[in-house]
Design a protein around this motif. Structure first.
Motif, mmCIF file in Angstrom:
data_model
loop_
_atom_site.group_PDB
_atom_site.id
_atom_site.type_symbol
_atom_site.label_atom_id
_atom_site.label_comp_id
_atom_site.label_asym_id
_atom_site.label_seq_id
_atom_site.Cartn_x
_atom_site.Cartn_y
_atom_site.Cartn_z
ATOM 1 N N ARG A 51 0.858 -1.182 0.000
ATOM 2 C CA ARG A 51 0.000 0.000 0.000
ATOM 3 C C ARG A 51 0.893 1.229 0.000
ATOM 4 O O ARG A 51 1.850 1.317 0.771
ATOM 5 N N MET A 52 0.589 2.164 -0.866
ATOM 6 C CA MET A 52 1.368 3.390 -0.964
ATOM 7 C C MET A 52 0.905 4.365 0.124
ATOM 8 O O MET A 52 -0.271 4.456 0.419
ATOM 9 N N GLY A 53 1.849 5.073 0.700
ATOM 10 C CA GLY A 53 1.505 6.059 1.726
ATOM 11 C C GLY A 53 1.590 5.487 3.128
ATOM 12 O O GLY A 53 2.441 5.879 3.910
ATOM 13 N N ARG A 54 0.726 4.565 3.464
ATOM 14 C CA ARG A 54 0.713 3.942 4.791
ATOM 15 C C ARG A 54 0.917 2.454 4.616
ATOM 16 O O ARG A 54 0.091 1.765 4.030
ATOM 17 N N PRO A 55 2.026 1.907 5.125
ATOM 18 C CA PRO A 55 2.315 0.475 4.955
ATOM 19 C C PRO A 55 1.236 -0.403 5.591
ATOM 20 O O PRO A 55 0.545 -0.006 6.517
#
Length: 96
Positions: A51-55
């Motif tokens: 997931r991009m932004g927040r793992p």
């Protein structure tokens, strides 16, 4: 080629366009409900989802499976062997 063989071949060719199945891409970006995911197919055939932004957290396997389904054109081969690796999820069965 007789007339029956020719018409059969043309009919089969016409139907192949109606039932064509789109192959999954080797690497790509998937957006679901406004969230972007990086998805890649490993040489083993497994699908890796980040997931991009927040793992991802280790409890978010269902979210990763939905992104894998979108990548695999609705057919990720999920199983109990899918696993969390660091900040990504690995769908070991790959695309069905």
């Amino acid at each position: 080629m007789n007339r029956f063989t020719a018409s059969f071949a043309l009919g089969a060719l016409a139907l192949s366009g109606c039932f064509g199945v789109q192959a999954p891409q080797a690497r790509g970006s998937i957006v679901l409900e406004g969230v972007q995911y990086a998805v890649a197919k490993r040489p083993s055939g497994a699908v890796e989802v980040a997931r991009m932004g927040r793992p991802f957290e280790n409890w978010e396997g269902q979210v990763a499976r939905r992104a894998a389904d979108a990548f695999c054109v609705g057919r990720a081969n999920t199983s109990m062997r899918d696993r969390f690796e660091g900040v990504t999820w690995l769908i070991t069965g790959g695309c069905a």
